[in-house]
Design an enzyme around this catalytic site. Sequence first.
Site, PDB file in Angstrom:
ATOM      1  N   ASP A  17     -71.241   2.477 -79.994  1.00  0.00           N
ATOM      2  CA  ASP A  17     -72.473   2.932 -79.225  1.00  0.00           C
ATOM      3  C   ASP A  17     -72.357   3.814 -78.397  1.00  0.00           C
ATOM      4  OD1 ASP A  17     -74.417   1.449 -80.734  1.00  0.00           O
ATOM      5  OD2 ASP A  17     -74.009  -0.569 -79.683  1.00  0.00           O
ATOM      6  N   ASP A  25     -77.780   0.362 -86.594  1.00  0.00           N
ATOM      7  CA  ASP A  25     -77.997   0.935 -85.373  1.00  0.00           C
ATOM      8  C   ASP A  25     -77.169   2.303 -85.184  1.00  0.00           C
ATOM      9  OD1 ASP A  25     -77.817  -1.882 -85.423  1.00  0.00           O
ATOM     10  OD2 ASP A  25     -78.160  -2.259 -83.313  1.00  0.00           O
TER      11      ASP A  25
HETATM   12  N1  GLY Z   1     -77.946  -1.770 -80.906  1.00  0.00           N
HETATM   13  C1  GLY Z   1     -78.053  -3.358 -80.753  1.00  0.00           C
HETATM   14  C2  GLY Z   1     -79.276  -3.665 -80.536  1.00  0.00           C
HETATM   15  O1  GLY Z   1     -80.176  -2.747 -80.719  1.00  0.00           O
HETATM   16  O2  GLY Z   1     -79.907  -4.770 -79.876  1.00  0.00           O
END
Ligand code: GLY
Length: 374
Positions: free
Chosen positions: A94, A151
């Site tokens: 992320d 994600d």
């Molecule tokens: N990337 C983790 C979420 O969307 O909670």
Amino acid sequence: MEKWIDEAFERAAEKFARGAKLAARQGIIPYKSEGGHYVPSPFDGNSWWTGGFWPGIMWQLYHATGGKVYMDEALRAEEMLAHELMTFDLLNHDVGFMYLLSTGAHYRLTGDKTAHTNTMHAATLLAGRFNPAGFIRAWPQRERAGYAIIDCMMNLSLLYWASEQSGDPRFAKIARIHADTAIREFLREDGSSCHIVIFDPETGEALERPGGQGYCAGSSWSRGQAWALYGFTLSGINSGDSKYIDVARRCARYFIAHIREDGLTDSDFCQPKDEERIDNIAGACAACGLLDLADVVGGEEGEEYRAAALRLLRALYDLCADWSENTPGILQKCTASYHDDGAGRHVNILYGDYFFVEALCKLRGTDARLWMAR
Ligand code: GLY
């Protein structure tokens, strides 16, 4: 343009001008709001994946208004995030969310050299998570070497950006290999996506598809669907390959078919009918993806996506936006995970506000285009 869009933008700009000062006084990067104040991330301090959304809101508002209060606050948060690049241990895939919207936005909007270096640093960390068996590894724990999640489609934008900046095709190639794996292993026939695929880290064989943040294995977590919709749209735009746009169309049709009567979004499209569990982050993020997809495909189909985005956003504005001074956040009824993991259920969470603001900026023609390679 409909009047409510300007109204919503003006109110957001006003609320976050006050919020910028509050967050600075609190000395944190806001994750959610509670009562009259902000609350920092529930896990992993400033390495938690959501840290970029707060400076992202600030940069979008700075770009749209030129207000110094937003830039000052974005820079304060960026300093905390830049420090995390050095701590390394808690960072994961992320870094795309975290640094595209902070250092990446800073460089894009001002040309700052240090911000450029930090964004390239983040891209290099993301590229380093690539497993040549065919996927980008999501998380750092030893027992999760084979985990990849939908994600990540959003994080790929950082890799496309890095190839553009450096002239080195490796980053974009990694992004495309991962996106191709995602088409094959995450997407279902009906256009829905699973959240997690566990691969054999040696061979790349898909072994298991657990429910992740959705209702259960085989269900359809709405935010994951929004990540797929927007993420494939961005891969299409950033790579120039229309195959990703075709996948985004499938994801979009599935999402649109499952929007609630009132225009809000269930946390999981397969959740039991008698469970009232809404995730407005999913609706706001999907609206951003639909608006970009509408621009790419154009024509009647584009109009359909734009109309769906407007329906989602209007419902957020009419039913779930809190403009009072009781809370420094906007969107209510945001849900981090279907089965509450301590990150928040039916509360204001700032990354919902980020996508709401980004969507309003798109509609008003001032989007800072923070996910774009160019
Ligand atoms: N990337 C983790 C979420 O969307 O909670």
